[in-house]
Motif scaffolding. Structure first.
Motif, PDB file in Angstrom:
ATOM      1  N   SER A  37      -3.124  10.309  12.872  1.00 57.42           N
ATOM      2  CA  SER A  37      -3.595  11.121  11.739  1.00 57.42           C
ATOM      3  C   SER A  37      -3.912  12.563  12.107  1.00 57.42           C
ATOM      4  O   SER A  37      -4.745  13.208  11.475  1.00 57.42           O
ATOM      5  CB  SER A  37      -4.838  10.474  11.093  1.00 57.42           C
ATOM      6  OG  SER A  37      -4.548   9.170  10.642  1.00 57.42           O
ATOM      7  N   SER A  38      -3.235  13.081  13.137  1.00 54.31           N
ATOM      8  CA  SER A  38      -3.446  14.475  13.515  1.00 54.31           C
ATOM      9  C   SER A  38      -2.441  15.410  12.840  1.00 54.31           C
ATOM     10  O   SER A  38      -2.603  16.632  12.886  1.00 54.31           O
ATOM     11  CB  SER A  38      -3.354  14.648  15.034  1.00 54.31           C
ATOM     12  OG  SER A  38      -2.076  14.256  15.501  1.00 54.31           O
TER      13      SER A  38
ATOM     14  N   ILE B  44      -2.383  18.534  17.410  1.00 59.25           N
ATOM     15  CA  ILE B  44      -3.783  18.110  17.422  1.00 59.25           C
ATOM     16  C   ILE B  44      -4.496  18.611  16.172  1.00 59.25           C
ATOM     17  O   ILE B  44      -4.071  19.584  15.542  1.00 59.25           O
ATOM     18  CB  ILE B  44      -4.544  18.621  18.674  1.00 59.25           C
ATOM     19  CG1 ILE B  44      -4.651  20.154  18.663  1.00 59.25           C
ATOM     20  CG2 ILE B  44      -3.886  18.139  19.948  1.00 59.25           C
ATOM     21  CD1 ILE B  44      -5.591  20.706  19.736  1.00 59.25           C
ATOM     22  N   ASP B  45      -5.588  17.923  15.822  1.00 66.67           N
ATOM     23  CA  ASP B  45      -6.553  18.475  14.886  1.00 66.67           C
ATOM     24  C   ASP B  45      -7.807  18.818  15.681  1.00 66.67           C
ATOM     25  O   ASP B  45      -7.792  18.764  16.911  1.00 66.67           O
ATOM     26  CB  ASP B  45      -6.827  17.507  13.723  1.00 66.67           C
ATOM     27  CG  ASP B  45      -7.231  16.114  14.208  1.00 66.67           C
ATOM     28  OD1 ASP B  45      -7.666  15.989  15.382  1.00 66.67           O
ATOM     29  OD2 ASP B  45      -7.113  15.150  13.435  1.00 66.67           O
TER      30      ASP B  45
ATOM     31  N   LYS C 109      -8.271  19.385   9.033  1.00 65.93           N
ATOM     32  CA  LYS C 109      -9.664  18.934   9.042  1.00 65.93           C
ATOM     33  C   LYS C 109     -10.637  20.062   9.358  1.00 65.93           C
ATOM     34  O   LYS C 109     -11.801  19.797   9.639  1.00 65.93           O
ATOM     35  CB  LYS C 109      -9.835  17.783  10.043  1.00 65.93           C
ATOM     36  CG  LYS C 109      -9.109  16.512   9.628  1.00 65.93           C
ATOM     37  CD  LYS C 109      -9.361  15.387  10.608  1.00 65.93           C
ATOM     38  CE  LYS C 109      -8.639  14.118  10.187  1.00 65.93           C
ATOM     39  NZ  LYS C 109      -8.809  13.019  11.181  1.00 65.93           N
ATOM     40  N   GLY C 110     -10.152  21.305   9.321  1.00 69.39           N
ATOM     41  CA  GLY C 110     -11.050  22.430   9.510  1.00 69.39           C
ATOM     42  C   GLY C 110     -10.791  23.227  10.771  1.00 69.39           C
ATOM     43  O   GLY C 110      -9.828  22.992  11.511  1.00 69.39           O
ATOM     44  N   SER C 111     -11.679  24.180  11.026  1.00 69.50           N
ATOM     45  CA  SER C 111     -11.547  25.162  12.093  1.00 69.50           C
ATOM     46  C   SER C 111     -11.629  24.541  13.486  1.00 69.50           C
ATOM     47  O   SER C 111     -12.235  23.488  13.686  1.00 69.50           O
ATOM     48  CB  SER C 111     -12.646  26.217  11.939  1.00 69.50           C
ATOM     49  OG  SER C 111     -12.749  27.035  13.072  1.00 69.50           O
TER      50      SER C 111
ATOM     51  N   ASN D  21      -3.752  22.300   4.203  1.00 67.62           N
ATOM     52  CA  ASN D  21      -3.194  22.000   2.886  1.00 67.62           C
ATOM     53  C   ASN D  21      -4.348  21.677   1.938  1.00 67.62           C
ATOM     54  O   ASN D  21      -4.989  20.635   2.054  1.00 67.62           O
ATOM     55  CB  ASN D  21      -2.227  20.815   2.980  1.00 67.62           C
ATOM     56  CG  ASN D  21      -1.491  20.579   1.674  1.00 67.62           C
ATOM     57  OD1 ASN D  21      -1.849  21.104   0.630  1.00 67.62           O
ATOM     58  ND2 ASN D  21      -0.450  19.772   1.743  1.00 67.62           N
ATOM     59  N   LYS D  22      -4.594  22.566   0.991  1.00 64.62           N
ATOM     60  CA  LYS D  22      -5.711  22.392   0.064  1.00 64.62           C
ATOM     61  C   LYS D  22      -5.290  21.769  -1.263  1.00 64.62           C
ATOM     62  O   LYS D  22      -6.104  21.625  -2.170  1.00 64.62           O
ATOM     63  CB  LYS D  22      -6.377  23.753  -0.192  1.00 64.62           C
ATOM     64  CG  LYS D  22      -6.957  24.389   1.056  1.00 64.62           C
ATOM     65  CD  LYS D  22      -7.566  25.739   0.755  1.00 64.62           C
ATOM     66  CE  LYS D  22      -8.124  26.389   2.026  1.00 64.62           C
ATOM     67  NZ  LYS D  22      -8.702  27.726   1.743  1.00 64.62           N
TER      68      LYS D  22
END
Length: 316
Positions: free
Chosen positions: A36-37, A158-159, A195-197, A225-226
């Protein structure tokens, strides 16, 4: 001052001099130890950009291969995947790292690399098997890529998660050690911001900080992706980005299509309008972000198309 971590840091240093000659067959080798990255998304986008170039300028489409016990990319792209090879070999294949049968099993994918450009997507938690394959017979696979004119482009996604970053650092170090002397590989880290910064990760994860300092590692940032459709629509039946594009294209001008999308997702038509724009903006920006991964001629053609559409996504 402790020096306990110095050897680990040394494994992640070096200067890469490899390039991708136009005559070579280019293989994108997608890695990512954590699920899920966003690896499937990156694989899908690279395949989409390649197909767009072939449709626009001609040429041969790349082979798409998965090495995964649960190949999500196969679920998403269907018959576009030329080979879906389970990561776990069948019971009749010896699991010994030096087994010729085991190397033969994995090296089925090499037949798809020799003839044309290729994208190989690997599953999460796969690095132990993948790198055992690479190391087998004293690195025979790596030498085969060199001898057959295959340029390897290792891409780790990566996330902002320490597990993902630590796995990426280990895999990049291992791939670099095996291919850097051969000169037919380069290395990319794709940071997926879904998932953010990544600011907190740099402060908390030493291996991630080390990766950012590597002179041979190229870094690509994938935007977040918003669009509300990403979770509510894509995951119904593993629909592809092309499927989403087809469903959303024109919905900003077609009332009936907006109403149909609103009914399917349970959203009102106002949120549908925002969802359409947000998705198309993300797709536009993501394609721009991934241009460094592409061959120069492909990147130039795709950039020209994106530039033509730039006004549609310019800030007011």
């Amino acid at each position: 001052m402790s020096t306990a971590k110095k050897p680990q840091a040394q494994l992640l240093t070096g200067t890469h001099r490899g390039t991708a000659p136009a005559t070579d067959h280019l293989t994108y080798f997608l890695l990512g130890e954590k699920g899920s990255s966003g690896k499937t998304v990156v694989s899908e986008l690279v395949a989409l950009l390649s197909d767009q170039y072939v449709a626009q300028a001609g040429g041969t489409e790349m082979n798409v291969v998965t090495v995964d016990d649960q190949p999500r990319l196969r679920h998403v792209l269907g018959d576009r995947v030329a080979l879906a090879l389970p990561l776990t070999p069948p019971d009749n294949v010896s699991d010994d790292d030096e087994s010729e049968d085991l190397r033969t099993y994995y090296e089925q994918v090499f037949e798809f690399q020799k003839g044309r450009d290729c994208l190989i997507d690997t599953g999460s938690n796969s690095s132990k098997r993948i790198f055992s394959w690479f190391r087998g017979a004293r690195g025979a696979y790596a030498r085969m890529t060199k001898e057959e004119g295959v340029h390897m482009r290792f891409v780790v996604v990566i996330d902002n998660d320490a597990e993902a970053a630590n796995g990426a650092a280990d895999m990049m170090a291992a791939a670099y050690r095996m291919w850097s002397k051969l000169g037919n590989a380069d290395f990319f880290l794709v940071r997926n911001a879904h998932k953010g910064s990544f600011k907190g990760l740099e402060a908390s994860c030493e291996k991630y900080r080390l990766m950012l300092e590597l002179p041979w590692l190229k870094i690509v940032d994938l935007p977040r992706n918003k669009s509300i459709f990403w979770d509510m629509w894509r995951n119904k039946g593993e629909r592809s980005i092309v499927d989403m594009f087809a469903a959303l294209d024109g919905a900003d001008e077609d009332k009936m299509r907006r109403e149909a999308l609103a009914t399917e997702t349970g959203l009102n038509t106002g949120k549908v309008n925002h969802g359409v724009f947000d998705f198309m903006l993300w797709l536009h920006e993501s394609q721009k972000a991934l241009l460094p991964l592409l061959r120069p001629d492909v990147a130039q053609a795709i950039k020209a198309r994106l530039d033509e559409d730039a006004d549609l996504y310019a800030a007011d």
